[in-house]
Design a protein around this motif. Sequence first.
Motif, PDB file in Angstrom:
ATOM      1  N   GLY A 208      -5.254   1.333 -14.226  1.00 16.35           N
ATOM      2  CA  GLY A 208      -5.555   1.445 -12.784  1.00 16.35           C
ATOM      3  C   GLY A 208      -6.053   0.080 -11.906  1.00 16.35           C
ATOM      4  O   GLY A 208      -6.396   0.326 -10.930  1.00 16.35           O
ATOM      5  N   LEU A 209      -6.043  -1.035 -12.870  1.00 15.14           N
ATOM      6  CA  LEU A 209      -6.443  -2.258 -12.187  1.00 15.14           C
ATOM      7  C   LEU A 209      -5.400  -2.766 -11.261  1.00 15.14           C
ATOM      8  O   LEU A 209      -4.412  -3.102 -11.892  1.00 15.14           O
TER       9      LEU A 209
ATOM     10  N   LEU B 272      -5.082  -9.054  -5.445  1.00 15.79           N
ATOM     11  CA  LEU B 272      -6.162  -9.499  -5.025  1.00 15.79           C
ATOM     12  C   LEU B 272      -7.230  -8.902  -4.096  1.00 15.79           C
ATOM     13  O   LEU B 272      -8.175  -9.038  -3.882  1.00 15.79           O
ATOM     14  N   THR B 273      -6.397  -7.971  -3.447  1.00 15.41           N
ATOM     15  CA  THR B 273      -7.017  -7.060  -2.440  1.00 15.41           C
ATOM     16  C   THR B 273      -7.416  -5.729  -2.844  1.00 15.41           C
ATOM     17  O   THR B 273      -7.969  -5.076  -2.051  1.00 15.41           O
ATOM     18  N   SER B 274      -7.012  -5.370  -4.030  1.00 17.95           N
ATOM     19  CA  SER B 274      -7.055  -3.896  -4.532  1.00 17.95           C
ATOM     20  C   SER B 274      -8.538  -3.691  -4.756  1.00 17.95           C
ATOM     21  O   SER B 274      -9.402  -4.510  -5.444  1.00 17.95           O
ATOM     22  N   GLU B 275      -8.719  -2.407  -4.550  1.00 16.24           N
ATOM     23  CA  GLU B 275     -10.142  -1.967  -4.494  1.00 16.24           C
ATOM     24  C   GLU B 275     -10.270  -0.524  -5.547  1.00 16.24           C
ATOM     25  O   GLU B 275     -11.038   0.088  -5.597  1.00 16.24           O
ATOM     26  N   ASP B 276      -8.926  -0.768  -6.248  1.00 13.23           N
ATOM     27  CA  ASP B 276      -9.040   0.532  -7.299  1.00 13.23           C
ATOM     28  C   ASP B 276      -9.817   0.227  -8.369  1.00 13.23           C
ATOM     29  O   ASP B 276      -9.772  -0.990  -8.988  1.00 13.23           O
ATOM     30  N   PHE B 277     -10.567   1.236  -8.854  1.00 15.00           N
ATOM     31  CA  PHE B 277     -11.346   1.018 -10.166  1.00 15.00           C
ATOM     32  C   PHE B 277     -10.453   1.258 -11.375  1.00 15.00           C
ATOM     33  O   PHE B 277      -9.447   1.853 -11.519  1.00 15.00           O
ATOM     34  N   ASN B 278     -10.572   0.460 -12.505  1.00 17.18           N
ATOM     35  CA  ASN B 278     -10.093   0.655 -13.655  1.00 17.18           C
ATOM     36  C   ASN B 278     -10.820   1.631 -14.478  1.00 17.18           C
ATOM     37  O   ASN B 278     -11.850   2.281 -13.878  1.00 17.18           O
TER      38      ASN B 278
ATOM     39  N   GLY C 226     -14.778   1.138 -14.336  1.00 19.11           N
ATOM     40  CA  GLY C 226     -15.236   1.251 -13.196  1.00 19.11           C
ATOM     41  C   GLY C 226     -15.361  -0.186 -12.608  1.00 19.11           C
ATOM     42  O   GLY C 226     -16.378  -0.417 -11.561  1.00 19.11           O
ATOM     43  N   THR C 227     -14.486  -1.095 -12.586  1.00 20.66           N
ATOM     44  CA  THR C 227     -14.207  -2.361 -12.307  1.00 20.66           C
ATOM     45  C   THR C 227     -12.974  -2.514 -11.192  1.00 20.66           C
ATOM     46  O   THR C 227     -12.029  -2.159 -11.694  1.00 20.66           O
ATOM     47  N   SER C 228     -13.070  -3.148 -10.109  1.00 12.69           N
ATOM     48  CA  SER C 228     -12.003  -3.554  -9.365  1.00 12.69           C
ATOM     49  C   SER C 228     -11.633  -4.997  -9.214  1.00 12.69           C
ATOM     50  O   SER C 228     -12.532  -5.780  -9.647  1.00 12.69           O
TER      51      SER C 228
ATOM     52  N   SER D 171     -10.633  -6.963  -6.080  1.00 16.24           N
ATOM     53  CA  SER D 171     -11.205  -7.563  -4.894  1.00 16.24           C
ATOM     54  C   SER D 171     -12.561  -8.135  -4.862  1.00 16.24           C
ATOM     55  O   SER D 171     -13.567  -7.378  -5.066  1.00 16.24           O
ATOM     56  N   TRP D 172     -12.603  -9.448  -4.923  1.00 15.98           N
ATOM     57  CA  TRP D 172     -13.949  -9.871  -4.609  1.00 15.98           C
ATOM     58  C   TRP D 172     -14.900  -9.403  -3.599  1.00 15.98           C
ATOM     59  O   TRP D 172     -16.183  -9.480  -3.993  1.00 15.98           O
ATOM     60  N   ASP D 173     -14.483  -8.876  -2.654  1.00 16.96           N
ATOM     61  CA  ASP D 173     -15.555  -8.430  -1.528  1.00 16.96           C
ATOM     62  C   ASP D 173     -15.820  -7.260  -1.603  1.00 16.96           C
ATOM     63  O   ASP D 173     -16.543  -6.558  -1.000  1.00 16.96           O
ATOM     64  N   HIS D 174     -15.018  -6.410  -2.868  1.00 16.18           N
ATOM     65  CA  HIS D 174     -15.445  -4.833  -2.862  1.00 16.18           C
ATOM     66  C   HIS D 174     -16.304  -5.042  -4.147  1.00 16.18           C
ATOM     67  O   HIS D 174     -16.041  -4.820  -5.224  1.00 16.18           O
ATOM     68  N   ILE D 175     -17.559  -4.829  -3.685  1.00 18.81           N
ATOM     69  CA  ILE D 175     -18.775  -4.576  -4.754  1.00 18.81           C
ATOM     70  C   ILE D 175     -19.397  -3.418  -4.818  1.00 18.81           C
ATOM     71  O   ILE D 175     -20.424  -3.097  -5.525  1.00 18.81           O
TER      72      ILE D 175
END
Length: 636
Positions: free
Chosen positions: A283-284, A477-483, A486-488, A490-494
């Motif tokens: 999923g990452l 690099l822009t993906s906000e999907d969780f693996n 539970g980690t994605s 995108s640097w900006d998606h926290i």
Amino acid sequence: MKTIIKTSCMLLTTTLLLASCKKFEQINVSPTEANGDQVQTEYFINGSIIGAQMNPDVAERSFVLYWKTAGHQHSNGGISSGSYNDGWTGAYYDKIAAWLNSANTAIQIGEDQISKGTAKAYTPNLIQVARIWRAYLMSEMTDNFGPIPAKAFSGTNPEFSDVKTIYYYLLLELKEASAKLDLNVANTDALKKLDPAYNYDYAKWRKYANSMRMRLAMRLSEVDAAKAKTEFELAAAGSDFIKATDETFQVQERPGWDDLTGVMSREWNPQFISASLNNIYLGLGGIKTETQLGASYLSSIKPANYLGLKFDDHFTSKTNNPSAGYWFDGLPNVIDPRAYKTFIIPGDFSDPNFNSYPSWTTDAKTTTRNLLSATNTVVKTIDAKNTWNASNTGDWGAKGTKNEVRAYEGTMPRLSNQFRASTSKRIFFAPWETYFLLAEAAERGWSTPMGGKLAYEAGIRASFEYWGVSNSVGNYLTSEDFNRVGTSVSWDHITEPGSSHAMDYIDGYTNVAGVANVLYPVNNLYKNGTVKNDHLTKIITQKFIAQTPWLPLEAWNDQRRLGLPFFENPAIENVLPNLPALNNSNYMTSNVKFFPQRLRYPSSLQTTNAPGYQQALTALGGPDEVLTPLWWAKKN
């Protein structure tokens, strides 16, 4: 000159090491005493680097069975379940002592030639190269065992020093040696051929020294933050470190059976994908399998929210692995694009990198296996062609004895043949690691030449370049999907994931569809399990992927230092005798006592150097056991 060689052979006083030095003298001195042309600094540096590439015997035992297993780059029992093999450790211990002897002898020869006025123009530089290389070898040794002899490498008796002393010494060595390199010194073509890593490009050796210094400084981040910060900032200042592909420290492998034969080449090691790595991949990044492999695989690709076939009687669930208990009967809808490059798909015989080891059987090309009853009758026949699964380590008990599917060559993704055929270059340090170190340093608030996000994304880009998948890096690099953990990306998606998420499954026995509440694992080793998607977790997740399969020791080091990335516990259908703290009441939690922390010293050390062994135990601060944490590692 013979005196120099004999002195260096005092290093660790093991029987095998002394025998090796004796043989070396016979080869290089007979029939007359060696002269200055026969014994040169560059010969010893070359021999040490090539030796550290590892012959198949020591590589299988240390690189594959110890490092890749402890670092969860593949699925294997052994040390991941707390066990230990004295013969394996003895083989590695003696070899690394020999490689260190060669590096030390190179320095001694160079210094002797300078004092006698017989040195060449490049000799002072070779001494610094040998010091840099020796620092790497010492770091490798101490990261495995803990205390080692800091002063023994200059020919004195082997008195063991604690890990802090060793690290301070190595950081100083790298600082001084890199500063003393003269980049204007010219080399002969013959000399260049004796450096299998950089052809004596001194600018690259300086970059390697600075990147190594950053690596070792970061190792101290959790126990000696002030020292770590100071050393890291000094090494990073000026940006004179490894940051381009052609600056990678790597050595060419070759087929056969010698020191340059591939470290992962032995056919009897399947090197299946690990559950840790698979849960990170799944999923990452948002890149679909269909995009990666093409429409011909479409019939095998499962929906994004599909978990697999549930087999309660044949697949262990006594672990905190979020994928445990299920067999994934197809290809994942979305997966990190490096997964299919690193590991082969079962039954995908058209893949030019399909690995068919072991060659003496057809097991790798046999994709059909059975699930059995307690009386060995067939309950279910499974065709693993175009499926994607990872087997949890540990004791599966009766479920494992009835399961012919998991952990068989033809049914599981395993390491691509490009790493098995001894035709690659073994990587010791690559640009992606430098960038991820910079990203971590920036996240800690240290002074760095580039910001955290920029460094993080540069590390991913460098890794994608290595794997030839740069065409997808922008979307990745822009993906906000969780693996699965539970980690994605995108640097900006926290944003943190919820505690669980619903996924569809099918009962493997009845074919009845269901919905499972799949927990995101709680990693108690990092911030008490409250965080899964912060910047540091992203950095180490990407570093872990990028370091696979060439740098398993660094993967193990990061997990010991930070508790990152998330490593699932071994399964305990039966309690594991070498992990006594892991039991039926706590297997859903993480604890350092559930994971190997070091290698025990070989038994030969106690008999050949009893005082040194006692010094080592005192400096270690704990018993000589696999579960004793090192100074820089997490203690609980």
